[in-house]
Structure formats: C-alpha cells, structure tokens
Design a protein around this motif. Structure first.
Motif, PDB file in Angstrom:
ATOM      1  N   LYS A   1       0.846  -1.202   0.000  1.00 16.34           N
ATOM      2  CA  LYS A   1       0.000   0.000   0.000  1.00 16.34           C
ATOM      3  C   LYS A   1       0.877   1.246   0.000  1.00 16.34           C
ATOM      4  CE  LYS A   1      -3.399   2.271   2.992  1.00 16.34           C
ATOM      5  NZ  LYS A   1      -4.389   2.764   2.152  1.00 16.34           N
ATOM      6  N   PRO A   2       0.553   2.225  -0.850  1.00 15.90           N
ATOM      7  CA  PRO A   2       1.380   3.445  -0.854  1.00 15.90           C
ATOM      8  C   PRO A   2       1.226   4.232   0.444  1.00 15.90           C
ATOM      9  CG  PRO A   2      -0.478   3.681  -2.363  1.00 15.90           C
ATOM     10  CD  PRO A   2      -0.520   2.283  -1.826  1.00 15.90           C
ATOM     11  N   ILE A   3       2.346   4.775   0.906  1.00 10.34           N
ATOM     12  CA  ILE A   3       2.349   5.641   2.087  1.00 10.34           C
ATOM     13  C   ILE A   3       3.109   6.910   1.730  1.00 10.34           C
ATOM     14  CG2 ILE A   3       2.124   3.805   3.808  1.00 10.34           C
ATOM     15  CD1 ILE A   3       5.173   4.010   4.228  1.00 10.34           C
ATOM     16  N   LEU A   4       2.806   7.980   2.450  1.00 13.76           N
ATOM     17  CA  LEU A   4       3.416   9.278   2.167  1.00 13.76           C
ATOM     18  C   LEU A   4       4.322   9.725   3.298  1.00 13.76           C
ATOM     19  CD1 LEU A   4       0.341  11.375   0.988  1.00 13.76           C
ATOM     20  CD2 LEU A   4       2.106  10.335  -0.436  1.00 13.76           C
ATOM     21  N   HIS A   5       5.372  10.397   2.900  1.00 14.59           N
ATOM     22  CA  HIS A   5       6.180  11.162   3.842  1.00 14.59           C
ATOM     23  C   HIS A   5       6.338  12.545   3.222  1.00 14.59           C
ATOM     24  CE1 HIS A   5       9.145  12.473   6.694  1.00 14.59           C
ATOM     25  NE2 HIS A   5       9.891  12.856   5.675  1.00 14.59           N
ATOM     26  N   VAL A   6       5.826  13.560   3.909  1.00 11.48           N
ATOM     27  CA  VAL A   6       5.972  14.935   3.442  1.00 11.48           C
ATOM     28  C   VAL A   6       7.079  15.563   4.272  1.00 11.48           C
ATOM     29  CG1 VAL A   6       4.859  17.183   3.152  1.00 11.48           C
ATOM     30  CG2 VAL A   6       3.549  15.080   2.787  1.00 11.48           C
ATOM     31  N   HIS A   7       8.158  15.968   3.581  1.00 14.17           N
ATOM     32  CA  HIS A   7       9.282  16.600   4.268  1.00 14.17           C
ATOM     33  C   HIS A   7       8.781  17.809   5.045  1.00 14.17           C
ATOM     34  CE1 HIS A   7      13.340  17.949   5.053  1.00 14.17           C
ATOM     35  NE2 HIS A   7      13.024  19.135   4.578  1.00 14.17           N
ATOM     36  N   ASN A   8       9.077  17.818   6.337  1.00 15.23           N
ATOM     37  CA  ASN A   8       8.658  18.912   7.215  1.00 15.23           C
ATOM     38  C   ASN A   8       7.133  18.992   7.314  1.00 15.23           C
ATOM     39  OD1 ASN A   8       9.620  20.729   9.041  1.00 15.23           O
ATOM     40  ND2 ASN A   8       9.835  22.408   7.576  1.00 15.23           N
ATOM     41  N   GLY A   9       6.478  17.834   7.210  1.00 14.42           N
ATOM     42  CA  GLY A   9       5.013  17.774   7.214  1.00 14.42           C
ATOM     43  C   GLY A   9       4.357  18.368   8.450  1.00 14.42           C
ATOM     44  N   LYS A  10       5.015  18.250   9.596  1.00 14.51           N
ATOM     45  CA  LYS A  10       4.431  18.809  10.826  1.00 14.51           C
ATOM     46  C   LYS A  10       4.317  20.325  10.739  1.00 14.51           C
ATOM     47  CE  LYS A  10       5.510  15.001  13.790  1.00 14.51           C
ATOM     48  NZ  LYS A  10       6.005  14.480  15.017  1.00 14.51           N
ATOM     49  N   ALA A  11       5.245  20.948  10.029  1.00 17.83           N
ATOM     50  CA  ALA A  11       5.185  22.406   9.857  1.00 17.83           C
ATOM     51  C   ALA A  11       3.960  22.809   9.031  1.00 17.83           C
ATOM     52  CB  ALA A  11       6.458  22.915   9.176  1.00 17.83           C
ATOM     53  N   TYR A  12       3.482  21.885   8.206  1.00 19.55           N
ATOM     54  CA  TYR A  12       2.276  22.147   7.411  1.00 19.55           C
ATOM     55  C   TYR A  12       1.014  21.708   8.149  1.00 19.55           C
ATOM     56  CZ  TYR A  12       5.759  22.501   3.714  1.00 19.55           C
ATOM     57  OH  TYR A  12       6.847  22.855   2.967  1.00 19.55           O
ATOM     58  N   GLY A  13       1.190  21.176   9.353  1.00 21.04           N
ATOM     59  CA  GLY A  13       0.045  20.742  10.150  1.00 21.04           C
ATOM     60  C   GLY A  13      -0.396  19.321   9.864  1.00 21.04           C
ATOM     61  N   ILE A  14       0.386  18.555   9.135  1.00 21.82           N
ATOM     62  CA  ILE A  14      -0.008  17.195   8.769  1.00 21.82           C
ATOM     63  C   ILE A  14       0.319  16.235   9.910  1.00 21.82           C
ATOM     64  CG2 ILE A  14       0.357  15.288   7.150  1.00 21.82           C
ATOM     65  CD1 ILE A  14       1.252  17.436   5.089  1.00 21.82           C
ATOM     66  N   LYS A  15      -0.708  15.546  10.392  1.00 20.40           N
ATOM     67  CA  LYS A  15      -0.509  14.525  11.416  1.00 20.40           C
ATOM     68  C   LYS A  15      -0.639  13.123  10.829  1.00 20.40           C
ATOM     69  CE  LYS A  15      -1.918  17.370  15.292  1.00 20.40           C
ATOM     70  NZ  LYS A  15      -2.937  17.644  16.294  1.00 20.40           N
ATOM     71  N   ARG A  16      -1.541  12.974   9.870  1.00 22.17           N
ATOM     72  CA  ARG A  16      -1.748  11.678   9.218  1.00 22.17           C
ATOM     73  C   ARG A  16      -2.050  11.914   7.755  1.00 22.17           C
ATOM     74  NH1 ARG A  16      -5.921   7.917  12.172  1.00 22.17           N
ATOM     75  NH2 ARG A  16      -5.293   6.693  10.389  1.00 22.17           N
ATOM     76  N   SER A  17      -1.687  10.919   6.959  1.00 19.71           N
ATOM     77  CA  SER A  17      -1.996  10.999   5.536  1.00 19.71           C
ATOM     78  C   SER A  17      -2.567   9.669   5.069  1.00 19.71           C
ATOM     79  CB  SER A  17      -0.751  11.359   4.726  1.00 19.71           C
ATOM     80  OG  SER A  17       0.228  10.358   4.869  1.00 19.71           O
ATOM     81  N   HIS A  18      -3.413   9.750   4.088  1.00 20.33           N
ATOM     82  CA  HIS A  18      -4.036   8.569   3.496  1.00 20.33           C
ATOM     83  C   HIS A  18      -3.919   8.731   1.984  1.00 20.33           C
ATOM     84  CE1 HIS A  18      -5.914   7.969   7.452  1.00 20.33           C
ATOM     85  NE2 HIS A  18      -6.127   9.277   7.408  1.00 20.33           N
TER      86      HIS A  18
END
Length: 126
Positions: free
Chosen positions: A91-108
């Motif tokens: 299953k594809p998963i995401l990692h957004v570099h510096n994602g917490k700075a964008y407010g991302i806690k979880r991704s689907h």
C-alpha cells in the motif's frame, strides 16, 4: 480535522512521451525525492529495459505528488521532492518533508491503475 483532499489522474502515454523526449533520468531527477531516485535506479538499472514499468513507477509518483499538492494548495505550495512515496505491505504511504510544519498529522493515499491511466486520491489530516 481534514486539512485537504486531493485527486489526480495521469495519462501514462504522456509520461512515456516525456521519457522518450528527455530521457528517463532527467524526469526522474526532476520529480523524485532522493530516496525514490535511489529505489528507481536500483529497480531499473538499465535504461532501455522494462520501459512500461519505469513509466508506471514515474507516472504513479507524479500522480500521487500532484494529489498531495492539491490537498495543501493554496495555503502551502509543495515541490516535487518534498513528498516521498513509499510502500507498506504493497500500500502506498506518504512522507511529506517537514510535514508537521504544514500541520499534517496523518496521511491517506489511494492509487489505482487501469490501462493507460493512473489515478490517486490523498487525504491529509491535521
């Protein structure tokens, strides 16, 4: 709380055309993160072999990254290499570099292929 939802569809012959005109590595270096580029080079060490699989790989990453971009736009404008697509049991998963700075806690993320098309949907939670 949902931060954003993004969807994208890619016509894979378009990616084939880009690879044919510019070569696979220039396109790969433009859109893939360092981790993805490493994986791409390991999976496809010879340029002229498995062209369809190379296009599918590049098209899938393109599609998912566009969906992530759309999920955050216009508040944040990500660049291609800020998003890394991996797999967890297929299953594809995401990692957004510096994602917490964008407010991302979880991704689907969901990705599907059908013939000449790849489509993805991304939901980002904050």
């Amino acid at each position: 709380m949902i931060l954003g939802i993004g969807v994208d569809i890619v016509h894979l012959p378009r990616i084939t055309s880009l690879v044919t005109r510019r070569g696979r590595l220039p396109l790969a270096k433009r859109i893939l993160s360092l981790k993805e580029l490493d994986e791409f080079n390991q999976r496809f060490p010879i340029e002229h072999l498995a062209i369809d699989q190379q296009v599918k790989y590049l098209g899938s990453r393109w599609c998912i990254k566009e969906a992530v971009y759309k999920a955050l736009y216009p508040i944040h404008k990500l660049e291609w290499k800020q998003v890394t697509v991996g797999k967890d049991q297929g299953k594809p998963i995401l990692h957004v570099h510096n994602g917490k700075a964008y407010g991302i806690k979880r991704s689907h993320v969901s990705l599907s292929h059908d013939g000449e098309y790849a489509i993805s949907q991304v939901v980002l939670e904050g």
